[in-house]
Structure formats: structure tokens, C-alpha cells
Scaffold this motif. Sequence first.
Motif, PDB file in Angstrom:
ATOM      1  N   GLY A 166       0.755  -1.239   0.000  1.00 29.74           N
ATOM      2  CA  GLY A 166       0.000   0.000   0.000  1.00 29.74           C
ATOM      3  C   GLY A 166       0.788   1.294   0.000  1.00 29.74           C
ATOM      4  O   GLY A 166       2.012   1.322  -0.113  1.00 29.74           O
ATOM      5  N   LEU A 167       0.028   2.388   0.131  1.00 31.09           N
ATOM      6  CA  LEU A 167       0.608   3.731   0.085  1.00 31.09           C
ATOM      7  C   LEU A 167       1.526   4.022   1.257  1.00 31.09           C
ATOM      8  O   LEU A 167       2.461   4.808   1.121  1.00 31.09           O
ATOM      9  N   ASP A 168       1.275   3.409   2.395  1.00 34.42           N
ATOM     10  CA  ASP A 168       2.184   3.626   3.526  1.00 34.42           C
ATOM     11  C   ASP A 168       3.598   3.177   3.171  1.00 34.42           C
ATOM     12  O   ASP A 168       4.572   3.847   3.500  1.00 34.42           O
ATOM     13  N   TRP A 169       3.694   2.042   2.490  1.00 36.67           N
ATOM     14  CA  TRP A 169       5.011   1.573   2.062  1.00 36.67           C
ATOM     15  C   TRP A 169       5.596   2.534   1.027  1.00 36.67           C
ATOM     16  O   TRP A 169       6.796   2.823   1.065  1.00 36.67           O
TER      17      TRP A 169
ATOM     18  N   THR B  77      10.618   0.370   2.508  1.00 32.22           N
ATOM     19  CA  THR B  77      11.620  -0.462   3.174  1.00 32.22           C
ATOM     20  C   THR B  77      12.037  -1.553   2.192  1.00 32.22           C
ATOM     21  O   THR B  77      11.298  -1.897   1.267  1.00 32.22           O
ATOM     22  N   LEU B  78      13.198  -2.087   2.420  1.00 31.35           N
ATOM     23  CA  LEU B  78      13.789  -3.023   1.470  1.00 31.35           C
ATOM     24  C   LEU B  78      13.077  -4.379   1.437  1.00 31.35           C
ATOM     25  O   LEU B  78      12.874  -4.951   0.359  1.00 31.35           O
ATOM     26  N   LEU B  79      12.677  -4.906   2.584  1.00 33.00           N
ATOM     27  CA  LEU B  79      12.171  -6.276   2.645  1.00 33.00           C
ATOM     28  C   LEU B  79      10.978  -6.547   1.722  1.00 33.00           C
ATOM     29  O   LEU B  79      11.008  -7.538   0.972  1.00 33.00           O
ATOM     30  N   PRO B  80       9.918  -5.738   1.712  1.00 32.90           N
ATOM     31  CA  PRO B  80       8.808  -6.037   0.804  1.00 32.90           C
ATOM     32  C   PRO B  80       9.232  -6.070  -0.674  1.00 32.90           C
ATOM     33  O   PRO B  80       8.775  -6.929  -1.433  1.00 32.90           O
ATOM     34  N   ALA B  81      10.102  -5.170  -1.060  1.00 28.75           N
ATOM     35  CA  ALA B  81      10.576  -5.152  -2.449  1.00 28.75           C
ATOM     36  C   ALA B  81      11.373  -6.415  -2.771  1.00 28.75           C
ATOM     37  O   ALA B  81      11.234  -6.993  -3.850  1.00 28.75           O
ATOM     38  N   LEU B  82      12.188  -6.878  -1.823  1.00 35.42           N
ATOM     39  CA  LEU B  82      12.948  -8.108  -2.038  1.00 35.42           C
ATOM     40  C   LEU B  82      12.027  -9.322  -2.087  1.00 35.42           C
ATOM     41  O   LEU B  82      12.254 -10.244  -2.884  1.00 35.42           O
TER      42      LEU B  82
END
Length: 108
Positions: free
Chosen positions: A34-37, A42-47
Motif C-alpha cells: 500500500g501507500l504507507d510503504w 523499506t527493502l524487505l517487501p521489495a525483495l
Amino acid sequence: MAQAPRIRGETPVGWVAHYAIGIVFAALLMAVWGLDWARDPTLLPALVVGISTVVAPFFIMQPAFGAGIAASKTHNPSTARLRGLITHLSFGVGLYAAALFSAHLFPI
């Protein structure tokens, strides 16, 4: 697949499809985190998204090209798998970098 005759226009179609699929995966990242991210990436969700995208080549593209599931029919499956993981990990890093850049350039 390497011995198949070339089809006119297959390269641009392939690249357009490749980038379109990447955009869909980026949209999936936004849909899940979501928009909060997006405001404070942060790196972890993208990884997680980047690494999870390796499922498509392992179970769809490589078998379709005759390389077997997760490159099992290639000369060196471990190397092919590692390269796939590294390239998709770099996609995740790119998602994070793009989000950081966007968050600082266009704060929402």
C-alpha cells in the motif's frame, strides 16, 4: 527453442511483454503493502516481491523453452537457478530504489 526460426518482431514484443510484466509485479507490491510503504519504502517487501517473481521463469518460461522446471534440463541447473535468483533479486532492489526515489521526489 534456440534452434527455432526467428519470427519477425519477436524481440520488441518480448521486451514490451517483459516490462509490462514487471509493471504488474510492481503494482502487486503496491497492492499488498500500500501507500504507507510507498511513502516510506523499506527493502524487505521489495525483495520479497523480487524473489517471488522467479517462480514465473522457473515454472513457466524455462519449461516452455525446453529447459525443464527450474532449468533442470540445462547443462548446469544450479548456475541457471542462481542467475535467475540474482536477476530477480536485483529487480527487487530496483523496486526499492525506484520507490525511494519517488518518495523523495514526489512526497505524498
